[in-house]
Design a protein around this motif. Structure first.
Motif, PDB file in Angstrom:
ATOM      1  N   ILE A  97       0.850  -1.191   0.000  1.00 29.40           N
ATOM      2  CA  ILE A  97       0.000   0.000   0.000  1.00 29.40           C
ATOM      3  C   ILE A  97       0.888   1.244   0.000  1.00 29.40           C
ATOM      4  O   ILE A  97       1.793   1.349   0.838  1.00 29.40           O
ATOM      5  CB  ILE A  97      -0.930   0.015   1.232  1.00 29.40           C
ATOM      6  CG1 ILE A  97      -1.782  -1.259   1.276  1.00 29.40           C
ATOM      7  CG2 ILE A  97      -1.815   1.253   1.230  1.00 29.40           C
ATOM      8  CD1 ILE A  97      -2.685  -1.370   2.486  1.00 29.40           C
ATOM      9  N   THR A  98       0.651   2.158  -0.960  1.00 26.06           N
ATOM     10  CA  THR A  98       1.483   3.362  -1.008  1.00 26.06           C
ATOM     11  C   THR A  98       0.610   4.614  -1.023  1.00 26.06           C
ATOM     12  O   THR A  98      -0.522   4.587  -1.530  1.00 26.06           O
ATOM     13  CB  THR A  98       2.366   3.366  -2.288  1.00 26.06           C
ATOM     14  OG1 THR A  98       1.473   3.354  -3.419  1.00 26.06           O
ATOM     15  CG2 THR A  98       3.286   2.172  -2.323  1.00 26.06           C
ATOM     16  N   ALA A 119      -9.067  -3.777  -4.662  1.00 22.07           N
ATOM     17  CA  ALA A 119      -7.879  -3.003  -5.039  1.00 22.07           C
ATOM     18  C   ALA A 119      -8.314  -1.571  -5.323  1.00 22.07           C
ATOM     19  O   ALA A 119      -9.426  -1.347  -5.814  1.00 22.07           O
ATOM     20  CB  ALA A 119      -7.245  -3.620  -6.281  1.00 22.07           C
ATOM     21  N   ASP A 121      -6.816   2.219  -6.940  1.00 21.85           N
ATOM     22  CA  ASP A 121      -5.798   3.103  -7.504  1.00 21.85           C
ATOM     23  C   ASP A 121      -6.456   4.452  -7.698  1.00 21.85           C
ATOM     24  O   ASP A 121      -7.391   4.568  -8.499  1.00 21.85           O
ATOM     25  CB  ASP A 121      -5.289   2.563  -8.839  1.00 21.85           C
ATOM     26  CG  ASP A 121      -4.077   1.661  -8.603  1.00 21.85           C
ATOM     27  OD1 ASP A 121      -4.155   0.475  -8.913  1.00 21.85           O
ATOM     28  OD2 ASP A 121      -3.114   2.193  -8.002  1.00 21.85           O
ATOM     29  N   GLU A 123      -5.825   8.857  -7.767  1.00 21.40           N
ATOM     30  CA  GLU A 123      -4.915  10.011  -7.725  1.00 21.40           C
ATOM     31  C   GLU A 123      -5.647  11.258  -8.208  1.00 21.40           C
ATOM     32  O   GLU A 123      -6.683  11.150  -8.862  1.00 21.40           O
ATOM     33  CB  GLU A 123      -3.657   9.762  -8.538  1.00 21.40           C
ATOM     34  CG  GLU A 123      -3.851   9.632 -10.041  1.00 21.40           C
ATOM     35  CD  GLU A 123      -2.473   9.459 -10.693  1.00 21.40           C
ATOM     36  OE1 GLU A 123      -1.657  10.400 -10.570  1.00 21.40           O
ATOM     37  OE2 GLU A 123      -2.243   8.371 -11.252  1.00 21.40           O
ATOM     38  N   GLN A 215      -1.847  10.579  -4.244  1.00 14.80           N
ATOM     39  CA  GLN A 215      -1.860   9.371  -5.061  1.00 14.80           C
ATOM     40  C   GLN A 215      -1.885   8.188  -4.099  1.00 14.80           C
ATOM     41  O   GLN A 215      -1.104   8.166  -3.141  1.00 14.80           O
ATOM     42  CB  GLN A 215      -0.621   9.325  -5.931  1.00 14.80           C
ATOM     43  CG  GLN A 215      -0.686   8.231  -6.996  1.00 14.80           C
ATOM     44  CD  GLN A 215       0.649   8.142  -7.721  1.00 14.80           C
ATOM     45  OE1 GLN A 215       1.701   8.451  -7.129  1.00 14.80           O
ATOM     46  NE2 GLN A 215       0.583   7.737  -8.986  1.00 14.80           N
ATOM     47  N   HIS A 217      -2.351   3.825  -3.713  1.00 17.11           N
ATOM     48  CA  HIS A 217      -2.440   2.510  -4.356  1.00 17.11           C
ATOM     49  C   HIS A 217      -2.601   1.440  -3.277  1.00 17.11           C
ATOM     50  O   HIS A 217      -1.890   1.472  -2.263  1.00 17.11           O
ATOM     51  CB  HIS A 217      -1.170   2.217  -5.170  1.00 17.11           C
ATOM     52  CG  HIS A 217      -1.093   0.793  -5.600  1.00 17.11           C
ATOM     53  ND1 HIS A 217      -1.872   0.273  -6.627  1.00 17.11           N
ATOM     54  CD2 HIS A 217      -0.376  -0.259  -5.096  1.00 17.11           C
ATOM     55  CE1 HIS A 217      -1.623  -1.028  -6.754  1.00 17.11           C
ATOM     56  NE2 HIS A 217      -0.710  -1.373  -5.838  1.00 17.11           N
ATOM     57  N   PRO A 219      -3.312  -2.933  -3.153  1.00 17.79           N
ATOM     58  CA  PRO A 219      -3.672  -4.179  -3.838  1.00 17.79           C
ATOM     59  C   PRO A 219      -4.962  -4.728  -3.224  1.00 17.79           C
ATOM     60  O   PRO A 219      -5.380  -4.286  -2.146  1.00 17.79           O
ATOM     61  CB  PRO A 219      -2.498  -5.122  -3.528  1.00 17.79           C
ATOM     62  CG  PRO A 219      -1.486  -4.331  -2.793  1.00 17.79           C
ATOM     63  CD  PRO A 219      -2.135  -3.089  -2.294  1.00 17.79           C
TER      64      PRO A 219
END
Ligand SMILES: [Zn+2]
Length: 483
Positions: A97-98, A119, A121, A123, A215, A217, A219
């Motif tokens: 995880i970022t 999941a 994603d 930004e 941003q 992210h 999974p």
């Protein structure tokens, strides 16, 4: 309670004690030692705070079933004494995880993510939660205060974002079960929405407050089945007609599990909340099951799961009753029977019920208290508020006169690791448990079922929720059963 009220009650207590009907000797078998025995097991560190779900919780369920078996009570579940409940657990991915704010990666030590199976994603520009365009975006809350979060919940439900940033410098939400990377999903929770909360702690909190873009992210996480148990046992009544009706005596056997980040003590033992109520229910079951003559009505003893997570086990029971709701005449839910610290309302010998006065169950508990030399009190402040905060409430919402019994609402270690079994007052708990047992017995012996007080506007609402008892089918449609 004002002092003069207390003397008046003391007076009526001693007068009542003089004229009390003979008490069943079975009550004398309910002792401080037996209660201590149950609590010291259920609240031991080994059961790790009986979180819903957890292995410690299942061990506690087996313990209840083993006790019911020892008392020769009838199993009422779909699997022996167990009412099987199938829910799910969602868990966020443990790694990968970022988060970046204004293009700068944030140290994973300074943010935590709540449970999410999908999941994500996302930004772009960060939107304020109050703006109308939150759907599918990254939004931020102003702070981690409870009011801000509750407000946001309402707004975001209508236009769900992908990510909600919460600046939480001091990681205050860490202790809250709602903000963990693992969550139980049940039909009784408010819809979760497919978004996650990202709690920005320490230096990341200020960044989350000021950043323009983000941003994120994550999974995919996991969804796993969670099998849970309510535990149910029946003392079948002796009267040919009244045995078809039942009184429910219940208590929740779960508590809050572990606090891994608490350096001093990680186990939320939940001795008073509510291993004490469970012990009182078990001792009531044992004593009444040993009566030479069983009560007229049946008595259903119910160990409930998931109370700390939102009355989940009792909500499930009210939707999936093991005994017809229209044949369930009352519920005595036992909460926090063991602490007697000095405080406004917590004194030795006292007993009350939540929603005191809402139904004639009050009279049974009051009389049992007085007949055992106790003091019946009404916590004017919490009487109505606490009525909705424990497992009696889903049954009351089904129209059943259902109340929680307690000798005291408040105690020092409430929802803290210090709620441990050696701190309980077992002598006072012995009397409180005998009061509950006597009230349950008298309710089950009484020819008339308790009723809501229709003159009380709050109680009247519950009375209106009661479904009329199903009328027996007219004779003509009765199938010709072989004699
Ligand atoms: Zn409780």
């Amino acid at each position: 309670m004002r002092p003069q009220g207390l003397c008046a009650l003391l007076l009526c207590a001693s007068a009542a004690a003089q004229t009390a009907p003979p008490l069943p000797s079975a009550l004398d078998t309910i002792t401080a030692s037996r209660l201590r025995g149950h609590v010291s097991f259920l609240a031991s560190d080994l059961l790790e705070g009986r979180d819903t779900p957890s292995r410690g919780l299942d061990i506690a369920a087996e313990y209840l079933a083993s006790q019911f078996r020892a008392f020769d009570l009838e199993p009422l579940g779909d699997n022996g004494y167990f009412q099987t409940i199938n829910w799910t657990i969602i868990e966020s991915a443990p790694t990968g995880i970022t988060l970046s704010l204004d293009g700068a990666p944030v140290d994973p030590k300074h943010f935590r993510v709540t449970a999410g199976a999908n999941a994500i994603d996302a930004e772009g520009d960060i939107a304020e939660v109050k703006s109308s365009e939150t759907a599918g975006r990254i939004v931020r809350l102003a702070d981690a205060n409870r009011a801000t979060v509750m407000d946001a919940l309402r707004i975001l439900r209508n236009s769900p974002p992908q990510v909600v940033l919460i600046p939480d410098e001091r990681d205050t939400l860490n202790a809250s079960g709602a903000f963990q990377p693992r969550a139980l999903v049940t039909p009784y929770d408010p819809p979760r929405g497919n978004y996650v909360y990202v709690l920005c702690t320490g230096p990341a909190a200020a960044l989350a407050k000021s950043a323009k873009t983000a941003q994120f992210h994550m999974p995919a996480g996991t969804t796993t089945p969670a099998r849970l148990w309510n535990v149910a046992a029946l003392l079948r009544g002796s009267d040919p007609t009244l045995a078809a009706t039942a009184v429910i005596v219940s208590a929740h056997y779960d508590h809050e599990g572990l606090r891994p980040n608490n350096p001093r003590d990680q186990v939320m033992n939940g001795a008073n909340d509510d291993a004490s109520g469970v012990a009182a229910m078990l001792e009531t079951a044992r004593a009444l099951a040993a009566l030479p003559q069983r009560p007229k009505r049946s008595i259903l003893f119910l160990g409930l799961v998931g109370e700390e997570k939102g009355l989940l086990g009792s909500k499930h029971y009210a939707r999936n009753p093991l005994w017809p709701l229209d044949k369930t005449v009352a519920n005595l839910n036992l909460e926090m029977f063991g602490r007697t610290e000095e405080g406004e309302y917590t004194r030795a010998g006292q007993m009350t019920i939540t929603g005191s006065g809402f139904s004639t169950v009050t009279d049974f508990v009051r009389q049992a208290t007085l007949d055992l030399g106790g003091i019946y009190f009404i916590n004017r402040q919490g009487n109505e508020e606490f009525f909705a905060r424990s497992d009696n409430f889903p049954l009351a919402m089904a129209g059943i006169p259902a109340h929680s019994l307690t000798p005291g609402f408040s105690f020092q270690d409430y929802h803290a690791p210090g709620d441990e079994w050696p701190k309980l007052d077992y002598d006072n708990m012995q009397r409180a448990t005998r009061i509950a047992a006597l009230a349950a017995l008298r309710l089950a012996e009484n020819d008339t079922a308790p009723e809501w007080d229709l003159n009380d506007p709050t109680a009247k609402k519950f009375a209106e929720r009661r479904k009329p008892a199903a009328a027996p089918p007219p004779a003509s449609t009765q199938p010709n059963l072989p004699q």
